[in-house]
Design a protein around this motif. Structure first.
Motif, PDB file in Angstrom:
ATOM      1  N   SER A  71       0.364   5.686 -15.649  1.00 47.01           N
ATOM      2  CA  SER A  71      -0.589   5.467 -14.566  1.00 47.01           C
ATOM      3  C   SER A  71      -1.049   4.016 -14.550  1.00 47.01           C
ATOM      4  O   SER A  71      -1.123   3.370 -15.585  1.00 47.01           O
ATOM      5  N   VAL A  72      -1.339   3.552 -13.343  1.00 51.02           N
ATOM      6  CA  VAL A  72      -1.911   2.229 -13.139  1.00 51.02           C
ATOM      7  C   VAL A  72      -3.145   2.427 -12.275  1.00 51.02           C
ATOM      8  O   VAL A  72      -3.063   2.975 -11.183  1.00 51.02           O
ATOM      9  N   ALA A  73      -4.294   1.998 -12.782  1.00 56.99           N
ATOM     10  CA  ALA A  73      -5.539   2.168 -12.041  1.00 56.99           C
ATOM     11  C   ALA A  73      -6.399   0.930 -12.208  1.00 56.99           C
ATOM     12  O   ALA A  73      -6.358   0.257 -13.234  1.00 56.99           O
ATOM     13  N   ASP A  74      -7.177   0.660 -11.197  1.00 57.41           N
ATOM     14  CA  ASP A  74      -8.115  -0.453 -11.234  1.00 57.41           C
ATOM     15  C   ASP A  74      -9.381   0.026 -11.933  1.00 57.41           C
ATOM     16  O   ASP A  74     -10.025   0.971 -11.488  1.00 57.41           O
ATOM     17  N   ALA A  75      -9.739  -0.610 -13.026  1.00 56.99           N
ATOM     18  CA  ALA A  75     -10.906  -0.185 -13.803  1.00 56.99           C
ATOM     19  C   ALA A  75     -12.202  -0.403 -13.037  1.00 56.99           C
ATOM     20  O   ALA A  75     -13.166   0.333 -13.199  1.00 56.99           O
ATOM     21  N   SER A  76     -12.242  -1.402 -12.182  1.00 51.63           N
ATOM     22  CA  SER A  76     -13.459  -1.662 -11.419  1.00 51.63           C
ATOM     23  C   SER A  76     -13.443  -0.944 -10.077  1.00 51.63           C
ATOM     24  O   SER A  76     -14.280  -1.194  -9.234  1.00 51.63           O
ATOM     25  N   GLY A  77     -12.512  -0.037  -9.857  1.00 49.05           N
ATOM     26  CA  GLY A  77     -12.413   0.705  -8.601  1.00 49.05           C
ATOM     27  C   GLY A  77     -13.617   1.571  -8.337  1.00 49.05           C
ATOM     28  O   GLY A  77     -14.033   1.767  -7.205  1.00 49.05           O
ATOM     29  N   ASP A  78     -14.213   2.139  -9.375  1.00 42.35           N
ATOM     30  CA  ASP A  78     -15.385   2.990  -9.207  1.00 42.35           C
ATOM     31  C   ASP A  78     -16.566   2.179  -8.693  1.00 42.35           C
ATOM     32  O   ASP A  78     -17.328   2.626  -7.857  1.00 42.35           O
TER      33      ASP A  78
END
Length: 113
Positions: free
Chosen positions: A66-73
């Motif tokens: 998986s690749v996710a933006d940590a600051s997306g929330d």
């Protein structure tokens, strides 16, 4: 991002972590999962494809989980507080038109003159 790597022992785990931390933009890397076969990498501007290919070359089979933006929330929370406004569109006749090959200065390189 999370990368699953087939690692046989502590030596390969150590090697995989060194490879992950050695990339530009990586802030931290940690082992994750029940059998410690996943590497969780956090950072800004980390190339997931480059990391996966390096791990495949030097350690063994690697799979990008998986690749996710940590600051997306944080961004989603900010967007919820803003009121929805329609985007401002510029009419077609006001947009800049690119000039392909048009030269305004007719100098000595002009073949017509």
């Amino acid at each position: 991002m999370v990368v699953k790597v087939s690692m046989n022992g502590d030596k390969s785990r150590s090697k995989a972590l060194k490879i992950a931390v050695g990339l530009s933009g990586v802030e931290s890397a940690a082992l994750k999962g029940d059998d410690k076969s996943q590497i969780e990498v956090t950072g800004d501007g980390v190339d997931a494809v480059k990391l996966t290919s390096l791990l495949r070359k030097r350690v063994g089979h690697a799979e990008l989980v998986s690749v996710a933006d940590a600051s997306g929330d944080k961004k989603e929370e900010k967007d919820e507080t803003k009121s929805e406004q329609p985007p401002n569109y510029i009419p077609y006749y006001y947009q800049a038109v690119p000039s392909y090959g048009y030269v305004e200065n007719y100098g000595p390189s002009c073949s017509i003159l």
